[in-house]
Motif scaffolding. Structure first.
Motif, PDB file in Angstrom:
ATOM      1  N   LEU A 106      46.069  45.066  45.767  1.00 42.03           N
ATOM      2  CA  LEU A 106      46.908  44.590  46.875  1.00 42.03           C
ATOM      3  C   LEU A 106      46.615  43.142  47.257  1.00 42.03           C
ATOM      4  CD1 LEU A 106      46.446  47.745  49.151  1.00 42.03           C
ATOM      5  CD2 LEU A 106      48.350  47.286  47.621  1.00 42.03           C
ATOM      6  N   SER A 107      45.624  42.545  46.619  1.00 41.16           N
ATOM      7  CA  SER A 107      45.167  41.222  47.069  1.00 41.16           C
ATOM      8  C   SER A 107      46.172  40.114  46.818  1.00 41.16           C
ATOM      9  CB  SER A 107      43.845  40.871  46.380  1.00 41.16           C
ATOM     10  OG  SER A 107      44.025  40.743  44.974  1.00 41.16           O
ATOM     11  N   TRP A 108      47.122  40.314  45.898  1.00 43.28           N
ATOM     12  CA  TRP A 108      48.090  39.275  45.557  1.00 43.28           C
ATOM     13  C   TRP A 108      49.262  39.218  46.533  1.00 43.28           C
ATOM     14  CZ3 TRP A 108      53.091  40.871  44.795  1.00 43.28           C
ATOM     15  CH2 TRP A 108      53.271  42.238  44.572  1.00 43.28           C
ATOM     16  N   ILE A 109      49.443  40.251  47.330  1.00 41.75           N
ATOM     17  CA  ILE A 109      50.658  40.364  48.142  1.00 41.75           C
ATOM     18  C   ILE A 109      50.659  39.341  49.273  1.00 41.75           C
ATOM     19  CG2 ILE A 109      52.062  41.891  49.584  1.00 41.75           C
ATOM     20  CD1 ILE A 109      50.824  44.255  48.065  1.00 41.75           C
ATOM     21  N   PRO A 110      51.586  38.380  49.273  1.00 43.91           N
ATOM     22  CA  PRO A 110      51.650  37.382  50.349  1.00 43.91           C
ATOM     23  C   PRO A 110      52.259  37.981  51.618  1.00 43.91           C
ATOM     24  CG  PRO A 110      53.400  37.009  48.763  1.00 43.91           C
ATOM     25  CD  PRO A 110      52.585  38.143  48.219  1.00 43.91           C
ATOM     26  N   PHE A 154      54.083  38.305  41.945  1.00 45.46           N
ATOM     27  CA  PHE A 154      54.686  37.487  43.005  1.00 45.46           C
ATOM     28  C   PHE A 154      56.184  37.378  42.794  1.00 45.46           C
ATOM     29  CE2 PHE A 154      50.786  36.217  44.806  1.00 45.46           C
ATOM     30  CZ  PHE A 154      50.972  35.280  45.796  1.00 45.46           C
ATOM     31  N   ALA A 155      56.550  36.938  41.587  1.00 44.97           N
ATOM     32  CA  ALA A 155      57.958  36.681  41.294  1.00 44.97           C
ATOM     33  C   ALA A 155      58.794  37.948  41.419  1.00 44.97           C
ATOM     34  CB  ALA A 155      58.096  36.093  39.897  1.00 44.97           C
ATOM     35  N   THR A 156      58.286  39.051  40.879  1.00 48.10           N
ATOM     36  CA  THR A 156      59.040  40.309  40.924  1.00 48.10           C
ATOM     37  C   THR A 156      59.264  40.761  42.359  1.00 48.10           C
ATOM     38  OG1 THR A 156      58.073  40.949  38.797  1.00 48.10           O
ATOM     39  CG2 THR A 156      59.109  42.679  40.102  1.00 48.10           C
ATOM     40  N   ALA A 157      58.215  40.753  43.163  1.00 52.86           N
ATOM     41  CA  ALA A 157      58.327  41.202  44.551  1.00 52.86           C
ATOM     42  C   ALA A 157      59.250  40.299  45.359  1.00 52.86           C
ATOM     43  CB  ALA A 157      56.940  41.249  45.191  1.00 52.86           C
ATOM     44  N   ARG A 158      59.105  38.988  45.199  1.00 54.71           N
ATOM     45  CA  ARG A 158      59.931  38.063  45.975  1.00 54.71           C
ATOM     46  C   ARG A 158      61.397  38.082  45.537  1.00 54.71           C
ATOM     47  NH1 ARG A 158      55.578  33.141  46.917  1.00 54.71           N
ATOM     48  NH2 ARG A 158      54.955  33.821  49.005  1.00 54.71           N
ATOM     49  N   VAL A 159      61.637  38.285  44.260  1.00 56.30           N
ATOM     50  CA  VAL A 159      63.024  38.411  43.793  1.00 56.30           C
ATOM     51  C   VAL A 159      63.666  39.656  44.391  1.00 56.30           C
ATOM     52  CG1 VAL A 159      64.439  38.954  41.768  1.00 56.30           C
ATOM     53  CG2 VAL A 159      62.813  37.060  41.667  1.00 56.30           C
ATOM     54  N   VAL A 193      57.831  42.007  51.779  1.00 52.46           N
ATOM     55  CA  VAL A 193      57.984  43.285  52.487  1.00 52.46           C
ATOM     56  C   VAL A 193      57.978  44.423  51.477  1.00 52.46           C
ATOM     57  CG1 VAL A 193      59.450  44.681  53.991  1.00 52.46           C
ATOM     58  CG2 VAL A 193      59.315  42.189  54.324  1.00 52.46           C
ATOM     59  N   ILE A 194      57.015  45.329  51.619  1.00 56.16           N
ATOM     60  CA  ILE A 194      56.921  46.496  50.749  1.00 56.16           C
ATOM     61  C   ILE A 194      56.978  47.737  51.630  1.00 56.16           C
ATOM     62  CG2 ILE A 194      55.501  47.732  49.068  1.00 56.16           C
ATOM     63  CD1 ILE A 194      54.267  45.060  48.296  1.00 56.16           C
ATOM     64  N   ASN A 222      59.918  30.222  46.055  1.00 58.73           N
ATOM     65  CA  ASN A 222      58.664  29.470  45.900  1.00 58.73           C
ATOM     66  C   ASN A 222      57.575  30.367  45.315  1.00 58.73           C
ATOM     67  OD1 ASN A 222      56.652  27.425  46.198  1.00 58.73           O
ATOM     68  ND2 ASN A 222      55.970  28.464  48.067  1.00 58.73           N
ATOM     69  N   LEU A 223      56.907  29.880  44.273  1.00 57.62           N
ATOM     70  CA  LEU A 223      55.774  30.599  43.687  1.00 57.62           C
ATOM     71  C   LEU A 223      54.527  29.735  43.672  1.00 57.62           C
ATOM     72  CD1 LEU A 223      57.549  32.245  40.599  1.00 57.62           C
ATOM     73  CD2 LEU A 223      57.094  33.283  42.810  1.00 57.62           C
TER      74      LEU A 223
END
Length: 415
Positions: A150-154, A182-187, A158-159, A408-409
């Motif tokens: 979970l450490s990568w989640i900015p 990052f990219a997958t979640a933000r997309v 929203v999950i 933004n990544l």
């Protein structure tokens, strides 16, 4: 008269595979196309035909007519060890199966041989033996604490606690190549797609255990598959998205076999999901990616399960991209070199294959070599560095998609 026991047995070999050993016509087409044979400097032991013929010889010595009449003929341990080294010098990419005139399913054959050798005490190869301990003890091959998933989640991502769509991040994206996660979640957030994740409860897909013939050891692979499937069901997911080709293949093909039942949810690669949304006009582009881009088909996504067109449709849809194809694509593409445990067990061989694939790309003069698999990205990046192609960017399709959507990544920190 007491006869010796056969030096090898038929463990993990199906009746069809035993017949496939006799089906080989020795035509040599597989040798002409094999990426590991080519990158090894044409080591005859790595030729697919050679491995089939040697195993057939072993079977005849152990169970053929002469063996029935006079007893099995001894096969030296040194010879079996050499065969083990050769059968593990393979990325299980499936190129040999594509060109086989006898339609031998070599992917399954190599994995069955490996499982047989592991059970016999001869496999796996080198550092591949660590997969069992790492996945069994840590639930991932990187010795990471489960909280690190979970450490990568900015903060802006929203999950949901539960949702009909679940993103299965995979060990490599969550613990190493975090830009992919990052990219997958933000997309997905940008598209208004509500999704959930397994988080700390996610366990390695165990592709590495299956590919290296270690899937039966301590029942770790089956237990991992069951834990993931049960976790996905608890999250209420009906569709599971993957940005990792290895996890996708493992879930789609290996989990049902390990569990002996169909999965209770749909398995979809992120490029398939995006391609459908693009066709429906639901993806809004913000920026132009004015680059020439070529695409490398991951073996696990392409030849193993047949997803070829979706990633290309996504790339062709991105504004500004000039899409060019390499000469070897789709069913005939050259492996990146990372699969089958080769990256872990024989890194020099993996690098040689990757370097050849980068040369394939450079012939078309692209700015970006794209793929849809974190392992391909890593190994192709190593291949780029090896051939000193500093100007060639190696990037995932979903990252290029995020870039074109204005996401933004820059705040992503890779391991």
């Amino acid at each position: 008269m007491v006869r010796d026991s056969p030096s090898i047995n038929t463990n993990n070999m199906t009746a069809v595979q035993l017949m496939e050993l006799d089906a080989c016509s020795r035509c040599g087409e597989c040798v002409n196309w094999c990426p590991t044979y080519d990158a090894s400097g044409e080591d005859p032991g790595l030729a697919p035909r050679d491995k089939i013929l040697r195993w057939r010889e072993y079977m005849n010595k152990s169970y053929g007519l002469r063996a029935k009449l006079f007893g099995p003929k001894k096969i030296s341990e040194d010879e079996i060890e050499q065969f083990k080294d050769d059968v593990y010098g393979c990325t299980t990419c499936g190129m040999c199966a594509t060109v086989c005139e006898s339609a031998i399913n070599t992917i399954e054959l190599w994995e069955s041989m490996r499982a047989n050798l592991v059970k016999r005490g001869n496999g796996p190869y080198g550092k591949q033996g660590m997969f069992v301990k790492l996945i069994g003890e840590y639930g991932n091959p990187y010795m990471a604490d489960k909280k690190d998933r979970l450490s990568w989640i900015p903060d802006d991502v929203v999950i949901e606690d539960e949702a009909e769509i679940l993103y299965f991040g995979g060990c490599t994206a969550e613990l190493r190549q975090k830009k992919l996660a990052f990219a997958t979640a933000r997309v997905l957030n940008k598209l208004g797609i509500k999704f959930t994740m397994l988080g700390e409860d996610e366990v390695c897909c165990s592709s590495a255990l299956v590919r290296t013939g270690q899937y039966e050891i301590d029942d770790i692979a089956r237990k991992a598959a069951k834990a993931n499937v049960e976790g996905i069901k608890k999250k209420g997911a009906k569709k599971v998205l993957y940005a990792c080709a290895g996890c996708f293949r493992a879930s789609k093909v290996d989990w049902p076999r390990l569990l002996g039942e169909d999965l209770p949810f749909e398995v979809v690669h992120i490029t398939e999901f995006l391609s459908d949304l693009i066709k429906q006009g639901k993806v809004q582009w913000k920026d132009s990616v004015d680059k020439t881009v070529t695409y490398h088909d991951p073996c696990h996504l392409g030849r193993h399960v047949g997803v070829f067109d979706a990633p290309r449709h996504v790339l062709r849809s991105i504004p500004g991209i000039k899409f060019v194809e390499m000469d070897r694509i789709k069913d005939n593409q050259r492996c990146c070199g990372a699969g089958g445990g080769v990256k872990a067990g024989i890194p020099d061989l993996a690098l040689g294959i990757a370097s050849s694939r980068v040369e394939d790309a450079l012939a078309k003069k692209p700015d970006i070599l794209s793929s849809a698999c974190p392992f391909c990205k890593r190994n192709l990046s190593d291949g780029r560095d090896a051939v000193k192609a500093e100007d060639l960017e190696v990037e995932d399709v979903i990252v290029l998609t995020a870039r074109a959507m204005g996401i933004n990544l820059d705040d992503c920190v890779e391991e």
